[in-house]
Design a protein around this motif. Structure first.
Motif, PDB file in Angstrom:
ATOM      1  N   ASP A 423       0.934  -1.267   0.101  1.00  0.00           N
ATOM      2  CA  ASP A 423      -0.085  -0.032  -0.006  1.00  0.00           C
ATOM      3  C   ASP A 423       0.776   1.149  -0.026  1.00  0.00           C
ATOM      4  OD1 ASP A 423       0.020   0.981   3.267  1.00  0.00           O
ATOM      5  OD2 ASP A 423       0.504  -1.132   2.912  1.00  0.00           O
ATOM      6  N   ARG A 447      -9.203   3.162  -1.486  1.00  0.00           N
ATOM      7  CA  ARG A 447      -9.481   3.336  -0.197  1.00  0.00           C
ATOM      8  C   ARG A 447     -10.252   2.419   0.388  1.00  0.00           C
ATOM      9  NH1 ARG A 447     -11.504   9.340   2.607  1.00  0.00           N
ATOM     10  NH2 ARG A 447     -11.775   8.805   4.645  1.00  0.00           N
ATOM     11  N   GLN A 456      -7.293   6.397  -2.788  1.00  0.00           N
ATOM     12  CA  GLN A 456      -6.523   7.049  -1.564  1.00  0.00           C
ATOM     13  C   GLN A 456      -6.517   8.748  -1.406  1.00  0.00           C
ATOM     14  OE1 GLN A 456      -5.269   5.478   0.880  1.00  0.00           O
ATOM     15  NE2 GLN A 456      -5.189   3.381   0.092  1.00  0.00           N
TER      16      GLN A 456
END
Length: 659
Positions: A423, A447, A456
């Motif tokens: 990530d 997300r 995100q």
């Protein structure tokens, strides 16, 4: 053998048994292309970096069309030089004679696209590496390993570079290697225009004419634009210039005429250009004229080096040039065999090639960087499962992921099929540590949360990808939508696909479902609906479903709308190691299943102990490696080690008939 020329038979055997079809020699540079179209070079604010230089462009162009190609050149022993070498290697070009020069820098050219006819071009070539190619950089044996050698006129501007061309030509003739001469006349290289006049294509020069003619009698094929024919022939009348060249060589002469196509003169020069072997051009909308000539010659040589008739050589050359002018850049615009075949078969009536979604898909998927055909991924992109765990002093989730990266790097030295998935949050340091030292690097963009899909920091996908290395594979878990969230989620999937395509990055979509018959069927329907949006990921990450008939439907769904998909990776789904190993063993023989991407099943237990300070680094590594190897053994137990460039084609799965 009565009546047979045995010397000719030996020559034919030597040519067709040689390991290379073509060697190109000369200018190899970095092209720095302005991203903004319609701007002056002064106003361009961002750039893309590509392989450039006529011989390098042709090396890539012919390699993409299935020829076996080598390149002789020098590059700086610098970052740009390594970029060129690595890029050429990924294209399948033999780089054994791409020599790093520690005394000179790699040449660079800045290019812009002002409009369809104007392309500002600024060269930085003072004492550059490729101008220092010397006879000691290659052997006569290497020249003789190819059917043909291509040299270009841009290296006739200095005595040393000219002498090198002379040496290479004589070595070629001694070995029966044909010699192709691309006139490649650039007035700026001869000091005939100002340094910012790189786009100039013709200035009369007796010095350039004399140099261009120096080895003309030794060539087997001569290629040039009308301006280049004028400089080589010493006359601005095309027929007179062609006749002047013919007095120096019996080689066929290929006249490139841009949008009008080309004309070949195999023998005597007629009184009219149109009386040669005419290859009509293909009418297309022009996006970028730079590189059209190199594209043309790549296509032409893909026919000429296979002994095709002149008309077919022209047809392939003109088609390749048409494809190149529809794209950004020179070498990256070069089409593959699949693209050229499609264009010649059914794409000729589509004049707006740069707007063709299918052609863009075909180009993207057939020019992707090489990847291991089987992939075993350590999926460490999770954050939430670790957030509530107790952490001893000096231990952190970021530290855990750095440790996973170190383990993966060590394993990848022995297993090139090892991949990683991280990530952007706790995994950022791990991604930086990996760099490009592992061939398969995935990166989470979504997300975590319910539908509709969000990226995100709630930023658009393109904003994220602008800062990501292009070799990263963009991973996105697609949440299960409903009527209320579907429209927005579909819009974001299209946005994500457009962003990955724009940046030339691969996309992996993940669907999470329980292992039930109903959920397997639901996954198939979701795949069909996502691909029907025009979203065609390079990879799917799916559960290891137990239902065999569901897998048949899933594979058919993928191949029907996304035939160039690389394949499916199996996810762990929180199963125990024993259950997952059994599921992988049962599924690994599937044609489209190319490996697994497993995280929590592998390291949730050791990660918990490591974070709590109850396990040291060595013990964590031993536990992770043991679990990983058990899954690999399960994969291999069912013949899951096969290779496939495009999974659907290798599996023999054909597209469903359309109504």
């Amino acid at each position: 053998m009565h009546g047979i020329d045995t010397n000719h038979c030996v020559e034919i055997f030597m040519i067709h048994s040689r390991p290379l079809d073509l060697i190109t020699m000369g200018r190899t540079i970095v092209d720095v292309y302005g991203d903004q179209v319609g701007a002056r070079l002064e106003d361009v604010s961002s750039f893309s970096r590509y392989v450039g230089g006529c011989p390098a462009n042709i090396a890539i162009g012919t390699a993409r069309l299935g020829l076996r190609v080598g390149l002789i050149t020098r590059v700086g022993d610098d970052h740009n030089g390594r970029f060129l070498r690595e890029s050429l290697e990924r294209e399948g070009v033999d780089t054994r004679h791409v020599v790093p020069d520690s005394q000179r820098l790699t040449a660079v050219a800045f290019l812009g696209i002002r409009n369809k006819d104007s392309f500002p071009l600024l060269h930085y070539r003072e004492n550059c590496a490729d101008m220092a190619i010397a006879p000691g950089d290659y052997t006569e044996e290497y020249i003789g390993s190819a059917h043909a050698l291509l040299v270009s006129g841009s290296h006739l501007t200095t005595d040393a570079a000219t002498a090198n061309i002379g040496s290479a030509v004589e070595r070629a003739k001694a070995r029966g290697t044909k010699v192709i001469f691309d006139i490649d006349y650039r007035p700026v290289f001869w000091g005939l225009v100002s340094r910012d006049g790189g786009e100039s294509r013709y200035v009369d020069s007796s010095r350039a004419t004399e140099a261009t003619r120096r080895f003309m009698s030794r060539f087997d094929l001569v290629v040039g634009t009308e301006e280049e024919i004028h400089i080589a022939g010493g006359d601005i009348d095309t027929i007179k210039a062609l006749k002047a060249i013919r007095r120096l060589t019996a080689a066929p002469i290929v006249l490139k005429r841009g949008a009008a196509g080309c004309v070949v003169f195999p023998g005597d020069i007629p009184s009219r250009v149109e009386d040669g072997v005419v290859g009509p051009g293909f009418p297309v909308e022009v996006f970028n004229v730079v590189g059209a000539g190199d594209g043309f010659l790549s296509g032409f040589l893909s026919g000429w080096l296979r002994d095709m008739p002149w008309a077919e050589c022209c047809r392939r050359g003109n088609a390749t040039g048409a494809l190149v002018v529809s794209r950004h850049g020179c070498s990256p615009a070069s089409p593959t065999t699949q693209e050229l075949d499609w264009f010649l078969r059914e794409g000729q009536n589509d004049h707006a090639l740069h707007r063709s979604e299918y052609l863009a898909y075909l180009h993207r998927t057939t020019t992707r960087r090489p990847r291991p055909s089987t992939v075993f991924v350590m999926a460490a992109d999770h954050v939430a499962p670790f957030e509530g765990l107790p952490c001893a002093q000096g231990r952190s989730i970021a530290g855990l992921k750095r440790l996973v990266a170190e383990v993966a790097l060590r394993m990848a030295r022995q297993r090139p099929e090892v991949g990683v998935l991280f990530d952007d949050e706790a995994g950022e340091d791990a991604l930086h540590r990996i760099g490009a030292d592992i061939a398969w690097v995935g990166r989470k963009i979504e997300r975590t949360g319910p539908a509709p899909l969000r990226f995100q920091d709630d930023l658009p996908a393109a904003v994220h990808l602008a800062h990501w290395p292009r070799h990263h594979i963009v991973k996105c878990l697609v949440p299960l939508d409903d009527e209320e969230s579907r429209t927005l989620q579909e819009e974001r999937l299209r946005e994500l696909y457009a962003a990955t395509s724009m940046y030339g990055m691969e996309l992996l979509l993940e669907l999470v479902h329980p292992d039930t018959v109903q959920d397997a069927r639901a996954a198939e329907r979701r795949i069909r609906s996502i691909q029907a949006l025009g979203v065609k990921p390079d990879w799917w990450k799916l559960p290891a479903f137990s239902d065999t008939s569901a897998w048949d439907a899933i594979e058919q769904a993928i191949c029907n709308d996304n035939p160039m998909c690389r394949g499916i990776l199996l996810l762990g789904g929180g199963r125990s190691p024993e259950e997952l190993a059994k599921a992988i063993a049962a599924t690994s023989g599937r044609p489209l299943v190319r490996g697994f991407a497993v995280g929590r099943t592998l390291f949730m237990a050791p990660a918990t102990a490591w974070l709590a300070g109850k396990m040291e680094d060595d013990a964590f590594e031993q536990s992770l490696v043991a679990g990983f190897e058990a899954l690999v053994a399960a994969w291999n137990s069912n013949g899951g080690e096969g290779e496939a460039r495009h999974a659907c084609a290798a599996a023999g799965i054909v597209q469903e008939e359309r109504a």
